[in-house]
Design a protein around this motif. Structure first.
Motif, PDB file in Angstrom:
ATOM      1  N   LYS A   1      13.262  -2.595 -33.181  1.00 29.38           N
ATOM      2  CA  LYS A   1      12.087  -2.463 -34.043  1.00 29.38           C
ATOM      3  C   LYS A   1      11.156  -3.673 -33.926  1.00 29.38           C
ATOM      4  CE  LYS A   1      11.432   0.646 -36.499  1.00 29.38           C
ATOM      5  NZ  LYS A   1      10.827   1.988 -36.272  1.00 29.38           N
TER       6      LYS A   1
ATOM      7  N   ASN B   1       3.091  11.911 -28.318  1.00 24.54           N
ATOM      8  CA  ASN B   1       4.333  12.537 -28.765  1.00 24.54           C
ATOM      9  C   ASN B   1       3.966  13.602 -29.791  1.00 24.54           C
ATOM     10  OD1 ASN B   1       6.852  13.190 -29.780  1.00 24.54           O
ATOM     11  ND2 ASN B   1       7.200  11.225 -30.769  1.00 24.54           N
TER      12      ASN B   1
ATOM     13  N   ALA C   1       6.380  -0.105 -34.166  1.00 25.01           N
ATOM     14  CA  ALA C   1       5.044   0.487 -34.275  1.00 25.01           C
ATOM     15  C   ALA C   1       4.876   1.152 -35.633  1.00 25.01           C
ATOM     16  CB  ALA C   1       4.846   1.507 -33.156  1.00 25.01           C
ATOM     17  N   THR C   2       5.970   1.651 -36.191  1.00 29.08           N
ATOM     18  CA  THR C   2       5.891   2.366 -37.467  1.00 29.08           C
ATOM     19  C   THR C   2       5.294   1.478 -38.548  1.00 29.08           C
ATOM     20  OG1 THR C   2       7.871   3.558 -36.799  1.00 29.08           O
ATOM     21  CG2 THR C   2       7.245   3.732 -39.106  1.00 29.08           C
TER      22      THR C   2
ATOM     23  N   LYS D   1      10.217   1.620 -26.649  1.00 32.17           N
ATOM     24  CA  LYS D   1      10.139   2.643 -25.601  1.00 32.17           C
ATOM     25  C   LYS D   1      10.116   2.020 -24.207  1.00 32.17           C
ATOM     26  CE  LYS D   1       9.352   5.207 -29.164  1.00 32.17           C
ATOM     27  NZ  LYS D   1      10.296   6.165 -29.687  1.00 32.17           N
TER      28      LYS D   1
ATOM     29  N   ASP E   1      -2.203   4.506 -31.217  1.00 28.19           N
ATOM     30  CA  ASP E   1      -0.763   4.310 -31.056  1.00 28.19           C
ATOM     31  C   ASP E   1      -0.441   4.542 -29.581  1.00 28.19           C
ATOM     32  OD1 ASP E   1       1.983   4.656 -30.880  1.00 28.19           O
ATOM     33  OD2 ASP E   1       2.128   6.010 -32.593  1.00 28.19           O
TER      34      ASP E   1
ATOM     35  N   SER F   1       4.861  -1.115 -28.839  1.00 29.12           N
ATOM     36  CA  SER F   1       6.255  -1.281 -29.277  1.00 29.12           C
ATOM     37  C   SER F   1       7.132  -1.606 -28.082  1.00 29.12           C
ATOM     38  CB  SER F   1       6.748   0.008 -29.930  1.00 29.12           C
ATOM     39  OG  SER F   1       8.129  -0.069 -30.196  1.00 29.12           O
TER      40      SER F   1
ATOM     41  N   TYR G   1       3.900   4.584 -25.775  1.00 25.31           N
ATOM     42  CA  TYR G   1       4.413   5.097 -24.485  1.00 25.31           C
ATOM     43  C   TYR G   1       3.525   4.659 -23.319  1.00 25.31           C
ATOM     44  CZ  TYR G   1       7.270   8.080 -27.469  1.00 25.31           C
ATOM     45  OH  TYR G   1       8.168   8.530 -28.420  1.00 25.31           O
TER      46      TYR G   1
HETATM   47  C1  LIG Z   1       4.151   8.175 -31.084  1.00 23.97           C
HETATM   48  C2  LIG Z   1       5.132   7.231 -31.701  1.00 23.97           C
HETATM   49  N1  LIG Z   1       4.673   6.213 -32.427  1.00 23.97           N
HETATM   50  C3  LIG Z   1       5.519   5.341 -33.000  1.00 23.97           C
HETATM   51  C4  LIG Z   1       6.887   5.472 -32.862  1.00 23.97           C
HETATM   52  C5  LIG Z   1       7.788   4.497 -33.556  1.00 23.97           C
HETATM   53  O1  LIG Z   1       7.918   3.321 -32.848  1.00 23.97           O
HETATM   54  P1  LIG Z   1       8.842   2.154 -33.413  1.00 23.97           P
HETATM   55  O2  LIG Z   1      10.260   2.551 -33.215  1.00 23.97           O
HETATM   56  O3  LIG Z   1       8.434   0.966 -32.619  1.00 23.97           O
HETATM   57  O4  LIG Z   1       8.534   2.000 -34.873  1.00 23.97           O
HETATM   58  C6  LIG Z   1       7.405   6.515 -32.103  1.00 23.97           C
HETATM   59  C7  LIG Z   1       8.869   6.698 -31.961  1.00 23.97           C
HETATM   60  O5  LIG Z   1       9.356   7.736 -31.613  1.00 23.97           O
HETATM   61  C8  LIG Z   1       6.496   7.422 -31.520  1.00 23.97           C
HETATM   62  O6  LIG Z   1       6.943   8.457 -30.794  1.00 23.97           O
END
Ligand SMILES: Cc1ncc(COP(=O)(O)O)c(C=O)c1O
Length: 395
Positions: A248, A178, A99-100, A240, A206, A237, A209
């Motif tokens: 990733k 988060n 997701a990042t 999770k 995003d 993603s 979760y």
């Molecule tokens: C709200 C949120 N977005 C994105 C991510 C990152 O996701 P990914 O590992 O798929 O890049 C996290 C990871 O902790 C997250 O908590």
């Protein structure tokens, strides 16, 4: 603040994260690490086995730029099944390096220098850095903890309205959220959707979760509201949902012109990633409904264990509606109310590591989260039990 040498002005202030400090402290002190949000138990065999079998096949080579078609199809099917959203896997789904990357590529693709991004804080730590890399400006709206720690975190709609300016380009939403564990409800999403429409904002949501939501709450995507799909990019993603944070594999979905813009940025970041993991995640997304319900039930049990343990230790807890995280108000055990100092001393006091919520705030609003601390509960039962026993020492 001292300037970090060599680092561009865009990234000053984003030097080192408290996650690294706390994880190092956990190792050095033999503490139970409830800091970083990653599970310490494996994902479903139906998913892991497909990845194992894919290694040594053509899946080891570069996947197509937008991702392997079976994964794009599985993502589209999952949005249809769980959210009633229809996406064309050929043009409206892009596979990303977690997701990042989806979030960063979207911000790089969509923002002009000086564009403003409306978002809620506390906020996931990559958002402000990604907006800064894109030359944008964050406009954070505070989420307020519930009075007496019971109930959901809330925001003031007037504070949101007041932050919209002619430069506001995008609303960056995160639900389930988060670090608070808040799940935005239907009325909140309706308000935000109407705001986005009234001010012609793009929406980047995003939802990593999305399947980790507990009884009493329901995850909804703002993209599913009438009129919102056409201005919204939804990010997901595998990490999770299937306990594979190291793989990733993420994705971003939305109308073709928006996804195409994101793809332009994404192709020069990583181009592609995780070939053998893509078919495995596709298999995971096609698991029956009951599998997804079981993930949420299992995590809800772990939440209850930790929340009870923290309560027994005399720590007031805000119980989350979703995600991996519970928030504690440390003022009763840390007289100066400093969550960062509490986290730095917790390994010695109790042999447990947690993350101070203050790091999820814009420095200008740090005082709002000073007294709060985040504990992760995506850990094996024996690890949670050990943490809970140790935390009783605080009582
Ligand atoms: C709200 C949120 N977005 C994105 C991510 C990152 O996701 P990914 O590992 O798929 O890049 C996290 C990871 O902790 C997250 O908590």
């Amino acid at each position: 603040m001292t300037r970090a040498p060599h680092l561009s002005s865009r990234l000053q202030g984003f030097g080192t994260t408290v996650f690294a400090e706390m994880s190092a402290l956990a190792v050095a002190t033999g503490s139970v690490n409830l800091g970083q949000g990653f599970p310490d138990y494996p994902g479903p065999p139906e998913v892991l086995d497909v990845a194992r079998a894919a290694i040594g096949t053509d899946a080891d080579q570069y996947p197509p730029g937008p991702g392997r078609i079976e994964l794009r199809e599985a993502v589209a099917e999952a949005y249809q099944r769980f959210r009633g959203l229809t996406y064309d896997p050929a043009a409206e789904v892009l596979v990303t390096a977690g997701a990042t990357e989806a979030l960063t590529a979207a911000l790089l693709a969509l923002l002009e220098g000086g564009d403003e991004v409306l978002l809620f804080e506390p906020m996931y730590d990559s958002y402000a850095a990604a907006v800064a890399m894109a030359g944008g400006v964050v406009r954070p709206v505070p989420l307020r903890p519930p009075v007496g720690n019971a109930g959901p975190w809330t925001f003031d709609p007037d504070e949101v309205r007041a932050l919209v300016t002619p430069r506001t380009k995008l609303l960056l939403l995160n639900t389930p959220h988060n670090p608070t564990g808040k799940v935005f409800d239907a009325a909140e999403l309706r308000f935000l959707g109407e705001l986005a429409q009234a001010h012609d904002l793009l929406v980047l949501t995003d939802e990593v979760y999305e399947h980790l939501v507990f009884s009493g709450a329901e995850h909804r995507s703002i993209a599913a509201l009438p009129g919102l799909r056409e201005r919204t990019l939804v990010v997901g993603s595998a990490g999770k949902t299937f306990n594979v944070t190291g793989w990733k594999i993420g994705w971003i979905s939305g109308p073709a012109p928006l996804v195409s813009a994101v793809r332009t940025a994404k192709q020069f970041l990583t181009y592609v990633n995780g070939g053998p993991f893509q078919p495995a995640v596709a298999a995971g997304l096609r698991l029956p409904d009951e599998h997804f319900a079981a993930i949420a039930r299992d995590l809800e049990y772990r939440r209850d264990v930790l929340v009870q343990g923290l309560t027994d230790a005399g720590l007031p807890v805000i119980s989350p509606e979703g995600t991996y995280f519970a928030t504690v108000d440390v003022r009763s055990v840390q007289p100066d109310g400093d969550g960062l100092a509490f986290c730095r001393s917790l390994p010695e006091r109790a042999g447990v590591v947690a993350i101070p919520t203050v790091v999820f705030y814009d420095p200008a609003h740090a005082h709002l989260g000073r007294h709060l601390v985040r504990f992760a509960f995506c850990k094996r039962n024996e690890v949670l039990a050990k943490a809970v026993t140790r935390l009783r020492k605080l009582g």
